[in-house]
Design a protein around this motif. Structure first.
Motif, mmCIF file in Angstrom:
data_model
loop_
_atom_site.group_PDB
_atom_site.id
_atom_site.type_symbol
_atom_site.label_atom_id
_atom_site.label_comp_id
_atom_site.label_asym_id
_atom_site.label_seq_id
_atom_site.Cartn_x
_atom_site.Cartn_y
_atom_site.Cartn_z
ATOM 1 N N LEU A 409 0.930 -1.207 -0.018
ATOM 2 C CA LEU A 409 -0.174 -0.067 0.115
ATOM 3 C C LEU A 409 0.931 1.004 0.242
ATOM 4 O O LEU A 409 0.484 2.198 -0.880
ATOM 5 C CB LEU A 409 -0.911 -0.007 1.208
ATOM 6 C CG LEU A 409 -1.925 1.132 1.182
ATOM 7 C CD1 LEU A 409 -2.722 1.220 0.346
ATOM 8 C CD2 LEU A 409 -2.715 1.090 2.717
ATOM 9 N N GLN A 410 1.939 1.252 0.821
ATOM 10 C CA GLN A 410 2.944 2.283 0.953
ATOM 11 C C GLN A 410 3.506 2.579 -0.437
ATOM 12 O O GLN A 410 3.756 3.739 -0.821
ATOM 13 C CB GLN A 410 3.714 2.346 2.091
ATOM 14 C CG GLN A 410 4.538 3.506 2.283
ATOM 15 C CD GLN A 410 3.612 4.569 2.961
ATOM 16 O OE1 GLN A 410 2.900 4.195 3.555
ATOM 17 N NE2 GLN A 410 3.962 5.855 2.616
ATOM 18 N N THR A 411 3.989 1.619 -0.920
ATOM 19 C CA THR A 411 4.711 1.529 -2.399
ATOM 20 C C THR A 411 3.704 2.017 -3.582
ATOM 21 O O THR A 411 4.039 3.289 -4.410
ATOM 22 C CB THR A 411 4.833 0.155 -2.803
ATOM 23 O OG1 THR A 411 5.964 -0.389 -1.841
ATOM 24 C CG2 THR A 411 5.913 0.191 -4.188
ATOM 25 N N ILE A 412 2.453 1.764 -3.391
ATOM 26 C CA ILE A 412 1.381 2.280 -4.404
ATOM 27 C C ILE A 412 1.336 3.597 -4.320
ATOM 28 O O ILE A 412 0.932 4.545 -5.108
ATOM 29 C CB ILE A 412 0.051 1.434 -4.374
ATOM 30 C CG1 ILE A 412 0.239 0.084 -4.602
ATOM 31 C CG2 ILE A 412 -0.935 2.350 -5.173
ATOM 32 C CD1 ILE A 412 -0.855 -0.840 -4.559
ATOM 33 N N CYS A 413 1.106 4.127 -3.018
ATOM 34 C CA CYS A 413 1.035 5.570 -2.568
ATOM 35 C C CYS A 413 2.211 6.476 -3.081
ATOM 36 O O CYS A 413 2.048 7.549 -3.455
ATOM 37 C CB CYS A 413 0.772 5.608 -0.980
ATOM 38 S SG CYS A 413 0.309 7.276 -0.316
ATOM 39 N N GLN A 414 3.392 5.678 -2.828
ATOM 40 C CA GLN A 414 4.486 6.511 -3.277
ATOM 41 C C GLN A 414 4.716 6.764 -5.023
ATOM 42 O O GLN A 414 5.069 7.646 -5.257
ATOM 43 C CB GLN A 414 5.785 5.848 -2.942
ATOM 44 C CG GLN A 414 6.046 6.010 -1.213
ATOM 45 C CD GLN A 414 7.016 5.134 -0.588
ATOM 46 O OE1 GLN A 414 7.657 4.262 -1.564
ATOM 47 N NE2 GLN A 414 7.249 5.262 0.518
ATOM 48 N N ARG A 415 3.728 5.837 -5.484
ATOM 49 C CA ARG A 415 3.840 5.743 -6.818
ATOM 50 C C ARG A 415 2.915 7.072 -7.532
ATOM 51 O O ARG A 415 3.197 7.544 -8.589
ATOM 52 C CB ARG A 415 3.270 4.283 -7.274
ATOM 53 C CG ARG A 415 2.850 4.499 -8.916
ATOM 54 C CD ARG A 415 2.332 3.033 -9.259
ATOM 55 N NE ARG A 415 1.413 2.997 -10.469
ATOM 56 C CZ ARG A 415 0.653 2.002 -10.673
ATOM 57 N NH1 ARG A 415 0.387 1.169 -9.867
ATOM 58 N NH2 ARG A 415 -0.253 2.256 -11.933
ATOM 59 N N PHE A 416 2.000 7.399 -6.664
ATOM 60 C CA PHE A 416 1.216 8.527 -7.210
ATOM 61 C C PHE A 416 1.306 9.880 -6.626
ATOM 62 O O PHE A 416 1.405 10.902 -7.341
ATOM 63 C CB PHE A 416 -0.432 8.192 -6.766
ATOM 64 C CG PHE A 416 -0.871 7.215 -7.565
ATOM 65 C CD1 PHE A 416 -1.252 7.101 -9.052
ATOM 66 C CD2 PHE A 416 -0.976 5.676 -7.154
ATOM 67 C CE1 PHE A 416 -1.881 6.143 -9.616
ATOM 68 C CE2 PHE A 416 -1.562 4.709 -7.866
ATOM 69 C CZ PHE A 416 -1.921 4.894 -9.227
#
Length: 801
Positions: A409-416
């Motif tokens: 979830l944190q990785t996806i958030c950092q992607r956006f």
């Protein structure tokens, strides 16, 4: 109609069951075909005259092919065609297998007969095949869900039958109900109550008042107030038409619950309203619920007198409104909406998406919009790290219980949520450059048009997943349908064809399993090196692991042997067919592992035939370890409790070097150019396979692991081969090193699980019991670890087949 009370996942299944019932009654679908459809190759013993399995076909699928050839007359000789005819291989591997007939001599078979083949050979296309079966034999209208209409449901209701909203995750029909009440003139003539402790008396008074005065009574969350459900049942059953106002309606909401009174459920009208499916539908739902005030909050006023703008924009502006803020705000809000849709829709990919499916909903989105508003108002420069933390770790991460899901979830958030979101001229969320924020000055109507123009179905790459994830998603949906079909079948039944009764088939299967059951391992004959005693007077750590594993497997073997013998006697009528034996009989009928074996056995998702072969292989491996000394490479996947083995390796190193066990970690060294094996098929194979391994002075070699979501080439992670869901890993040297030793550069911390579900019972440490450890695997220099996190890459100890 019945369909308004069914969830989407059940509507196609219901239509399929109706189709099957009609066609079986008309003898269009033969009993042998239906039984083979359900049971596949359960209980099949492949004749010696059949050709060997082709290399390109899975063993379980080959068993089902042989079952179809043996039990269904029109498919006699099918095994020869699939084993030798390359045209058949081309058909099986084609993307449109569900829409075209197979090669000759079966090129003119019916749609139902083709469904038998597709179910066995290409389960990922089975859902499309079911749709074709229903539309062909029943009609296209039975695969199209009608639009939900509360007005139509109300028109079909009466004052004596409750209207029951069956809740699903992420939905709340309260807003829909209140809007409909206003529309029907009941805005001031409704009583609403959220049920909970000590609310029963108030609820009963509301129902009594509503019956007398013709009011609508809305009781929320019946599943929460279990103790009052019996009172609700009495109230509903005691209602009389002559004592009830004709305009009275009782509205109930409840999640599926075994405590909800059955008579109320039977007499009521069931309604379901599910959240939108797909990224586009989620975005459209968000835009429709988005107020103009929020969307235009940072848009500078175009009319200095404070009048509404000519284009209909709100004049309720933020004090910080400006062109720059408008761009940042609209990009942030739309990106947050896309992020919200993405994390929800990842659930459809099963374990590749999330280990555990979480119920994110509108309050999470609203809280995050509030966070973005504060950041724009209070900071001159957007605090991206704070946005990532509050949105990904607090607002959405607060629901996450698996720490590896939190990492994803944190990785996806950092992607956006990165600076380029507001600085780049144009921003896209996907490699195909289809999804991205609209114009920086778009009105709400323009935003809605932008969303309407998006594709209806999104590709897995939008989620950061490989294209193969679609196969996993479709296979998961097909498995759910098959499992449900099996669960609702009556006990017993006829044979699968060929003239044999079901009793004969199960009895022969029990005889076959008994004839192959391995002997229990005799620990008294253990090789001295395996159970050596140290100078401190304690057994070596791996010796303790061996004793525990032997004890667990011997206990399982005793259960397997005794239950098989009892089942044979029960079939013959020598003893009473107990509930346990009846459950075991039914499991054998559908090639499933019996519940009494699962209770004493190891975690496995394999069907019965594969499970039993796997059990024999495990006993062979453990026997070789016990009687001949420690193997050169350990088949960790074959152990009852792999976590215990990992601890044993740590303890061995700790005792030799006099180090605290919490100061040790593993360095993982995959062997280059090593022969990769998917499993150990016997003692001789195990010994031969480890002959190539170089000597080591510390740690252990481990093998038998699979990669899910990636491939292994050139001794590093690579993108998956199209159509190939899993790849095998080479033997890996688990080398204990000091915890301060740095990890290799650009390596991915790959989670290792026992089985493909990945989810398990959360232990006191917050880690799933299905999880074993993180394995550092090398990644190409141009591919960061975050890429594999988005891909959902994991390692497995065993496959499902």
């Amino acid at each position: 109609p019945i369909c308004r009370g069914l969830f989407e996942k059940d509507k196609l299944l219901y239509s399929f069951l109706i189709t099957v019932a009609f066609q079986r009654h008309a003898d269009v679908f033969k009993e042998a075909e239906w039984n083979t459809f359900l049971r596949g190759g359960a209980g099949v013993k492949i004749p010696d005259s059949f050709p060997p399995k082709p290399n390109w076909l899975d063993p379980l699928k080959w068993l089902d092919v042989c079952g179809l050839a043996l039990h269904v007359p029109q498919f006699k000789g099918l095994e020869q065609l699939i084993a030798k005819d390359m045209d058949w291989r081309s058909w099986v591997t084609s993307d449109d297998i569900d829409s075209k007939n197979p090669p000759a001599p079966h090129n003119d078979i019916s749609v139902w007969e083709r469904a038998l083949l597709v179910k066995i050979l290409r389960p990922d296309r089975f859902v499309f095949m079911i749709q074709l079966v229903v539309s062909t034999y029943l009609g296209h209208e039975y695969i199209v869900s009608p639009q939900f209409s509360l007005k139509e449901s109300y028109a079909d209701s009466n004052n004596m039958s409750p209207l029951i909203f069956v809740l699903s995750s992420g939905t709340d029909p309260t807003v829909l109900f209140t809007q409909f009440a206003e529309e029907m003139g009941f805005g001031e003539r409704k009583l609403m109550l959220s049920l909970g402790q000590d609310q029963g008396k108030r609820a009963a008074q509301m129902i009594d008042e509503g019956r007398k005065d013709g009011l609508w009574v809305y009781l929320q969350n019946c599943h929460v107030y279990v103790s009052w459900m019996s009172s609700l049942e009495r109230i509903v059953e005691s209602m009389r038409p002559e004592e009830t106002h004709p305009e009275f309606r009782l509205w109930l909401t409840s999640s599926p619950s075994p405590h909800f009174p059955v008579p109320v459920l039977q007499s009521g009208m069931k309604l379901t309203r599910e959240p939108p499916k797909g990224v586009k539908a989620n975005l459209k739902d968000f835009v429709n619920s988005l107020s103009v005030d929020v969307w235009e909050e940072f848009t500078p006023a175009e009319d200095s007198e404070g009048k509404p703008d000519p284009d209909g924009r709100s004049n309720q502006r933020s004090a910080n409104a400006s062109k720059a803020k408008e761009k940042e705000w609209k990009r942030l809000v739309f990106t947050l909406a896309f992020f919200h849709a993405l994390v929800q829709e990842r659930r459809k990919f099963g374990a590749l998406g999330w280990n555990i499916p979480y119920d994110w909903n509108a309050p999470d989105l609203d809280a995050s919009i509030g966070t973005l508003r504060i950041c724009l108002n209070d900071f001159a420069t957007l605090p991206w790290s704070a946005i990532q933390y509050i949105v990904g770790t607090i607002n959405y991460g607060g629901r996450v219980t698996d720490y590896l899901d939190q990492r994803c979830l944190q990785t996806i958030c950092q992607r956006f949520f990165v600076p380029s979101l507001t600085t780049d001229e144009k921003v896209y969320y996907d490699p195909e450059q289809i999804y991205g924020p609209p114009s920086d000055t778009a009105t709400k109507d323009e935003l809605l048009s932008w969303v309407d123009a998006l594709p209806r179905n999104e590709q897995p790459e939008v989620f950061g997943l490989h294209a193969n994830a679609d196969i996993s998603c479709l296979s998961k949906e097909a498995n759910l349908i098959i499992t449900t079909l099996i669960d609702i079948q009556p006990s017993g039944g006829g044979g699968a064809g060929g003239g044999k009764s079901q009793d004969s088939i199960i009895s022969e299967l029990a005889d076959d399993l008994l004839s192959r059951i391995p002997e229990q391992i005799d620990i008294a004959r253990a090789h001295p090196s395996c159970v050596a005693i140290t100078e401190a007077g304690t057994m070596i750590s791996l010796g303790t692991v061996l004793l525990q594993e032997v004890d667990q497997f011997n206990r399982l073997l005793r259960v397997v042997e005794s239950s098989l013998k009892e089942l044979r006697r029960a079939i013959k009528g020598e003893v009473v067919m107990s509930g346990t034996m009846e459950s075991m009989y039914n499991s054998f009928s559908f090639n499933m592992v019996p519940k009494n074996w699962k209770e004493k056995g190891y975690l496995s998702l394999k069907p019965l035939s594969s499970y039993y072969a796997d059990l024999i292989t495990r006993i062979e491996f453990l026997s070789d370890w016990c009687y001949n000394g420690m193997p050169k490479s350990f088949w960790v996947s074959g152990l009852f409790f792999p976590q215990g083995f990992i601890t044993g390796v740590y303890q061995t190193h700790s005792r030799i070097h006099n180090l605290p066990i919490d100061c040790i970690k593993f360095r993982f060294n995959p062997l280059q150019n090593a022969t990769r094996r998917s499993s150990v098929s016997g003692v001789a194979t195990a010994v031969a396979a480890t002959a190539e391994l170089p000597e080591i002075t510390s740690g252990v070699y481990c093998h038998g692991f699979f990669l899910d979501g990636a491939a292994w080439r050139n001794n590093m992670l690579q993108e998956s081969t199209p159509g190939q869901l899993f790849d095998t890993l080479p033997p890996i040297h688990f080398e204990p090193v000091h915890i301060d030793t740095p990890d290799p550069a650009n390596s991915y911390s790959c989670p290792l699980y026992k089985v493909s579900t990945r989810a398990g019972i959360l232990s006191t440490t917050g880690v799933s019991t299905n999880f074993i450890l993180l394995v550092q695997l090398p990644s190409p220099s141009n591919v960061p670890p975050s890429h594999w996190i988005n891909r959902g890459v994991g390692a497995l100890c065993m496959l499902d087949s």
